[in-house]
Scaffold this motif. Structure first.
Motif, mmCIF file in Angstrom:
data_model
loop_
_atom_site.group_PDB
_atom_site.id
_atom_site.type_symbol
_atom_site.label_atom_id
_atom_site.label_comp_id
_atom_site.label_asym_id
_atom_site.label_seq_id
_atom_site.Cartn_x
_atom_site.Cartn_y
_atom_site.Cartn_z
ATOM 1 N N GLY A 30 46.751 38.936 46.192
ATOM 2 C CA GLY A 30 45.969 40.078 45.674
ATOM 3 C C GLY A 30 44.533 39.721 44.999
ATOM 4 N N THR A 31 44.293 40.107 43.725
ATOM 5 C CA THR A 31 43.069 40.134 42.975
ATOM 6 C C THR A 31 43.262 38.589 42.477
ATOM 7 N N GLY A 32 44.175 37.815 42.491
ATOM 8 C CA GLY A 32 44.132 36.481 42.046
ATOM 9 C C GLY A 32 44.549 36.262 40.745
ATOM 10 N N ARG A 33 45.160 37.097 40.005
ATOM 11 C CA ARG A 33 45.668 36.949 38.597
ATOM 12 C C ARG A 33 46.439 35.573 38.508
ATOM 13 N N PHE A 34 47.570 35.630 39.165
ATOM 14 C CA PHE A 34 48.530 34.553 39.126
ATOM 15 C C PHE A 34 47.978 33.488 39.392
#
Length: 210
Positions: A30-34
């Protein structure tokens, strides 16, 4: 900041990271948070997602990280990518395995280095009385959590959009019941552990003993 069920379990997932983890893969980033949380632990992180828009946002949001610390984001469908064999010490798949055939876990398994760990935070549809019982139990807790987040943001006078991703990853409803997931996982990921979590999720942990 709206209450995010996947973010809620980040700490639980990070506790599964093996010691001396050098390389990690985040599938459906997704947008890379993890992926960014993994990178901040000092490991090299590859992160893939089929959404061009989500990957572009992930790169933008990671722009302030040190060059050698930022995850390597790639637009790709993991079912069409040849992953390196026995390479990754940790592979994560957050709320994305239901976007692909479950047997994709075999390729993720083969990409694990000896001692590596595959972690799946999965979603499942309610099909049994036990499923519905867990769902009903989650409803009041979910409402309280959302209220707590709303109050916190109000006290901080922060808009819901400030500092947040402008892009959201595509959403698909899960179709494979948990009982079937357990059955397939027993064959493809022998020795794995699966347990239900609140908020319509399950946690699968597979350790590759080499």
């Amino acid at each position: 900041m709206p209450f995010d069920h996947n973010d809620h379990y980040h700490r639980l997932l990070l506790r599964q990271v093996p010691r001396n983890c050098g390389a990690a893969l985040d599938v459906g980033c997704g947008t890379g948070r993890f992926a960014r949380r993994l990178a901040r632990l000092g490991m090299e992180v590859d992160a893939v997602d089929p959404s061009e828009e989500a990957v572009a946002e992930a790169r933008a949001l990671s722009g302030r990280m040190a060059g050698d610390q930022s995850p390597r984001f790639r637009q790709a469908d993991v079912t069409e990518v040849e992953l390196p064999k026995a390479h990754y010490d940790f592979i994560s798949c957050l709320a994305s395995i239901h976007h692909m055939p479950f047997e994709t876990v075999a390729a993720l398994r083969d990409a694990l280095a000896p001692g590596g760990v595959l972690v799946i935070l999965g979603c499942y549809p309610e099909t049994t009385r036990l499923d519905w019982a867990w769902s009903l139990a989650a409803v009041p807790v979910n409402a309280v959590a959302k209220l707590a987040v709303a109050v916190r943001d109000e006290l901080r006078s922060v808009s819901a959009a400030t500092g947040r991703e402008r892009v959201k990853a595509p959403v698909r409803q899960p179709a494979v019941p948990l009982v079937e997931i357990r059955r397939e996982a027993a064959v493809l990921l022998p020795g794995c552990n699966i347990r239900r979590l609140l908020f319509w999720r399950y946690l699968l942990v597979f350790r590759h003993h080499g």
